[in-house]
Design an enzyme around this catalytic site. Sequence first.
Site, PDB file in Angstrom:
ATOM      1  N   ALA A  50       0.830  -1.208   0.000  1.00  0.00           N
ATOM      2  CA  ALA A  50       0.000   0.000   0.000  1.00  0.00           C
ATOM      3  C   ALA A  50       0.862   1.254   0.000  1.00  0.00           C
ATOM      4  CB  ALA A  50      -0.927  -0.001   1.216  1.00  0.00           C
ATOM      5  N   ASP A  53       2.579   1.535  -3.435  1.00  0.00           N
ATOM      6  CA  ASP A  53       1.608   1.990  -4.434  1.00  0.00           C
ATOM      7  C   ASP A  53       1.300   3.473  -4.265  1.00  0.00           C
ATOM      8  OD1 ASP A  53      -0.228  -1.134  -4.268  1.00  0.00           O
ATOM      9  OD2 ASP A  53       1.398  -0.523  -5.599  1.00  0.00           O
ATOM     10  N   LYS A 131      -4.496 -13.986  -8.173  1.00  0.00           N
ATOM     11  CA  LYS A 131      -3.172 -13.355  -8.220  1.00  0.00           C
ATOM     12  C   LYS A 131      -2.288 -14.031  -7.172  1.00  0.00           C
ATOM     13  CE  LYS A 131      -0.791  -8.916  -8.253  1.00  0.00           C
ATOM     14  NZ  LYS A 131       0.258  -9.286  -7.273  1.00  0.00           N
ATOM     15  N   GLU A 192       3.789 -18.275 -12.586  1.00  0.00           N
ATOM     16  CA  GLU A 192       4.198 -17.835 -11.247  1.00  0.00           C
ATOM     17  C   GLU A 192       4.726 -19.038 -10.476  1.00  0.00           C
ATOM     18  OE1 GLU A 192       4.160 -14.119  -8.969  1.00  0.00           O
ATOM     19  OE2 GLU A 192       3.681 -14.651 -11.045  1.00  0.00           O
ATOM     20  N   CYS A 445      22.811  10.320   6.528  1.00  0.00           N
ATOM     21  CA  CYS A 445      24.238  10.306   6.829  1.00  0.00           C
ATOM     22  C   CYS A 445      24.946  11.092   5.734  1.00  0.00           C
ATOM     23  CB  CYS A 445      24.768   8.876   6.874  1.00  0.00           C
ATOM     24  SG  CYS A 445      26.570   8.783   6.977  1.00  0.00           S
TER      25      CYS A 445
END
Length: 701
Positions: A50, A53, A131, A192, A445
């Site tokens: 989230a 995105d 998905k 996948e 830094c």
Amino acid sequence: MSEKATGEVEAELPEHPDADERRRWQELADEVREHQFRYYVKDAPIISDAEFDKLLRELQALEDAHPELRTPDSPTQLVGGAGFATEFAPAEHLERMLSLDNVFDSDELTAWAARISSETGDAAHFLCELKIDGVALSLVYRDGRLERGATRGDGRTGEDVTLNARTIDDIPERLTPSDEFPVPAVLEVRGEVFFRVADFEELNAGLVAEGKPPFANPRNSAAGSLRQKNPAVTARRKLRMICHGIGYTEGFTPASLHDAYRALGAWGLPVSEHTTKVSTVAEVAERIAYWGEHRHDVEHEIDGVVVKVDEVALQRRLGATSRAPRWAVAYKYPPEEATTKLLDIRVNVGRTGRVTPFAYMEPVKVAGSTVGLATLHNASEVKRKGVLIGDTVVIRKAGDVIPEVLGPVVDLRDGTEREFEFPTHCPECGTELAPAKEGDADIRCPNSRSCPAQLRERLFHLAGRGAFDIEGLGYEAATALLAAQVIPDEGDLFTLTADDLLRTELFTTKKGELSANGKRLLANLTKAKEQPLWRVLVALSIRHVGPTAARALATEFGSLEAIEAASEEELAAVEGVGPTIAAAVKDWFTVDWHRAIVDKWRAAGVRMADERDASIERTLEGLSIVVTGSLAGFSRDQAKEAIIARGGKAAGSVSKKTAYVVAGDAPGSKYDKAVELGVPVLDEDGFRRLLEQGPPVEPAE
């Protein structure tokens, strides 16, 4: 306002971005790329989906408001893994392997479907697919035999993981012949790779028993397992695969993706049993709602539903952007939450010097995996969220993938909690920390020259495919070289010797000899010295200077010496450079240790000037040419270099000054812009004629 030759009135041009907007754009672009590196290369993301995105959308909104900010190197224009080097051999995809755009609610889904309808009418059907939260893999079969397996990479070139892919039981070595679907001559299939939840838990239990750290989640474990250097390790892990698309084919032209999946299944390739074909957006919404309630009923983790236009002809009509198809979208589910104990807050120094606090928590099960670490972004965010060390906190896994701390459960405090004190000095180098400028939320830094954390990142960057392309100098190697104090900074990289490498365990065998990897690294360093000037410019880590600007500067000036000597006005006048990059280049050369790096590289034999091949005629002198889409005979870099070698400019965007647009497969918005402006469009054959003969070349039909 102005009028076109057709008599149409053009819309008013957008306002130019002010200095703050330019600065915010650069900050967002840098931050997004850093998070992409952690996700795609280190398999160790530090922010939630989230949050990522949100950053990407803010970047997209800035570019939409001010198109001149949008560069070919912007994260909005690239597939996620672009530009990061790895220790695997590169493997070029036969057809681009794109990512997916996301939607997060019904309104966004409806808007996407409306765009589809405006192009296709009511002709489109939709496939709804789970998905899977894993890692993308592309397989190439020739005459039915598995030839290669490759990760997505930048969408054009991935990592060759063929040996590891062959150990996955779901992947057949040979395709099974079918009467209905003859085995094609060439088949590029995408899918996948993932762990089933039970197998992931079994793997982690085994790692803990061996005294090794467990993986954070199934996605990270799948990516890490697929990218093992030893295929035997991959073989011992129960990886699975499901196919979800096809790329380049010869002898196979399915009318729909649904038909393609039937064929893949007939050939013995794994396809999902949960994919559904529907006709309306309302039915799509029903499938999304169903799986939102039943996502934990599946044997593997999911973080949404992918919706695709089924008809291949309509897919071609809809095309793609530079990073994602227009005919598909991923609907991502709302995040899940859990509570746990915040044990400690520690900080980490990133590539740009940014110091990020992390929450270390009691491990807790959320969204199907165990979480013990989450980002807190910066000191201001820690204060804003009001979390104390010892608090019970609410954590959320956005998209069911990456954890974030939402805030404390104040009612559970018992008085033992304590505030987090942000360190005053860098934990890596001890330098006093400070904001880059007044008002910055991020603490950095400032020891950019010698902070080990920042130096590690710069070494890794210069070895990347977009810079020197030094195979063997990955993140582990960069860390080893610095830890052994073999090199003080990147300036000494090209004077490394075998004796130097023998001071590191990584490049030394048990017999005390130089390892094969060490020998390869030395050979690749020698090879890198001959890289063209634009790659040297990228490797120097000059702010704002990516491959596009570097090519423009190298083409215009021809040598690093000439670039350093040029005035800021001369640099800014180069097409594709402009005042922001010009100022950054001039500023970079004012720093003594920056110039020392150049001097060391020059002394070591790194090429600092381009020599033009006199045998190549300058047939494209002064012409601005844009390449879009996939070309069969050229990679994107090869096409650009062919243009530049003939005196042309390989531009990244289409304008009225563009002489030609070369359009390959799935050309996207640049093709649309060319048609709108009346710029001649060439196919690949026309491009070859242009290279050989120069203009004029008749546009393609």
